[in-house]
Motif scaffolding. Sequence first.
Motif, PDB file in Angstrom:
ATOM      1  N   HIS A 136      -3.516 -33.798  12.261  1.00  0.00           N
ATOM      2  CA  HIS A 136      -3.191 -32.878  11.160  1.00  0.00           C
ATOM      3  C   HIS A 136      -2.995 -33.639   9.853  1.00  0.00           C
ATOM      4  O   HIS A 136      -3.520 -33.250   8.808  1.00  0.00           O
ATOM      5  CB  HIS A 136      -1.930 -32.098  11.521  1.00  0.00           C
ATOM      6  CG  HIS A 136      -1.464 -31.160  10.447  1.00  0.00           C
ATOM      7  ND1 HIS A 136      -2.105 -29.973  10.165  1.00  0.00           N
ATOM      8  CD2 HIS A 136      -0.418 -31.243   9.576  1.00  0.00           C
ATOM      9  CE1 HIS A 136      -1.487 -29.371   9.165  1.00  0.00           C
ATOM     10  NE2 HIS A 136      -0.464 -30.115   8.790  1.00  0.00           N
ATOM     11  N   ASN A 140      -5.426 -33.441   6.558  1.00  0.00           N
ATOM     12  CA  ASN A 140      -4.856 -32.986   5.285  1.00  0.00           C
ATOM     13  C   ASN A 140      -5.104 -33.984   4.163  1.00  0.00           C
ATOM     14  O   ASN A 140      -5.053 -33.615   2.984  1.00  0.00           O
ATOM     15  CB  ASN A 140      -3.356 -32.743   5.439  1.00  0.00           C
ATOM     16  CG  ASN A 140      -3.059 -31.387   6.056  1.00  0.00           C
ATOM     17  OD1 ASN A 140      -3.961 -30.576   6.236  1.00  0.00           O
ATOM     18  ND2 ASN A 140      -1.817 -31.149   6.395  1.00  0.00           N
ATOM     19  N   SER A 166      -9.260 -30.817   6.283  1.00  0.00           N
ATOM     20  CA  SER A 166      -8.840 -29.416   6.232  1.00  0.00           C
ATOM     21  C   SER A 166      -8.983 -28.856   4.824  1.00  0.00           C
ATOM     22  O   SER A 166      -8.737 -27.673   4.594  1.00  0.00           O
ATOM     23  CB  SER A 166      -7.381 -29.287   6.694  1.00  0.00           C
ATOM     24  OG  SER A 166      -7.262 -29.635   8.049  1.00  0.00           O
ATOM     25  N   ASN A 167      -9.372 -29.730   3.896  1.00  0.00           N
ATOM     26  CA  ASN A 167      -9.504 -29.322   2.491  1.00  0.00           C
ATOM     27  C   ASN A 167     -10.941 -28.903   2.198  1.00  0.00           C
ATOM     28  O   ASN A 167     -11.605 -29.452   1.328  1.00  0.00           O
ATOM     29  CB  ASN A 167      -9.082 -30.476   1.576  1.00  0.00           C
ATOM     30  CG  ASN A 167      -7.675 -30.934   1.851  1.00  0.00           C
ATOM     31  OD1 ASN A 167      -6.759 -30.129   1.980  1.00  0.00           O
ATOM     32  ND2 ASN A 167      -7.477 -32.242   1.963  1.00  0.00           N
TER      33      ASN A 167
END
Length: 458
Positions: A136, A140, A166-167
């Motif tokens: 995670h 990120n 995740s962007n």
Amino acid sequence: MSMSPLKQAIRKIQSEQRKWAAVGQQTPKQVNRWFKWLSPGLLVKRWLLISATGLILTLFGLAIFFKLTPVYRFLEWTSELLETLTTYLPNYISGPAAILLGLFLLLWGQSRTVGSITEALHPEGDQELIDRLLDHRRRNRGPKIVAIGGGTGLSTLLRGLKQYSSNMTAIVTVADDGGSSGRLRREIGVLPPGDIRNCVAALADEEKLLTELFQYRFQAGDGLTGHSFGNLFLTALTDITGDLEQAIAASSKVLAVRGKVLPATLSDVRLWAELSDGRFIEGESHITEARGKIERIGCIPANPTALPAAITAIKDADYIIIGPGSLYTSIIPNLLVPEIREALVKAKVPRIYVCNIMTEVGETDGYTVSDHLKAIDRVCGQRLFDAVLVQRKPPSPYALKRYAKENCHPVFPDREEVANLGCRLVFANVMDEDPTTGKVRHHPQKLARVLLRWYSKQ
């Protein structure tokens, strides 16, 4: 000269390490897992230290409040105990032993606590919570990626990229007018949800059952046959929330989507194409069915308004990827939105085009890599890409024969023409071939690895 206590301790540790190595023992897996909690950037060590400090202060506070033992008496007793221990055990042994025991108990207690939380929150997970946290954090910190396209090509790309960042923002065409999406568009008047549904499902965070539900297609039922549940779900949410953008946001929460999926425009866009034989074709699905050579392409209305969030995503992007996908019906429709086109031209970040592996009947018959680039540049009015990714190894003879029957062939990388366009060729093996059917697609993980590797070099 006598050996210092520190050197004695070091030699003792080295001796123990040699003994462990001699019998072939390895660090237990559980211990490795504990030490992962001390990985840099996880923001755990500071909380462990604060927890330990808080525990000590609480105990001292309770002792003072209840006057059970004056603090100085406690310190005296502790001093005597330590003095007695060091009488029997040298300080270079008892000190490290006490430290190791304390750290062991602290980490053991914390890991058991986190294990209980993991079991409650993720009972069927096959990944440790610490590994999920590390992944995670890494995702990120990933680059802000904007992926533009439509069809199965874009969803394939997103399925691989979501492991690295995740962007992400996927900007999807809404020009589809065939299949379930076309029926919903004609009968209810909503924007076609099919390509958006594929992208939302591709970015879902390992929610296998929900993703399968979203992609489920009805095989029977009056009026339901051919419709996918995800299309109906997005259509209903569009009616409830008021527009497709809000519907996508709501469905993304349900599926725990990594990143964002945005339509290129909220306008009701219809594609048109002028063929070399003079025919004028309207409708995305009719263009490919016409089986002609496309000379010009446009849309009605001529200048649809871009979704503001899509323009913001392009301006804030660290990396822009376009493709893979059908050139005239998945890629170019996004570029027919003037604001998106202008934002891409002005972008000063790395921009790469993922070229299709095979030509497509009715769209790119006989096209080379440079022909794909020229078609895009004609729409944009100038060069758009810094590089183009091309499959290095050709498909198997079996696959080539299968595609030749449909008059499809590998896209030829004409190096000189591509260089003249001011674009770099990036060769890589990113193909996934089905040995049974001979179908050729991009491999999500291979494609994502190559794209991120190229980006890191820029």
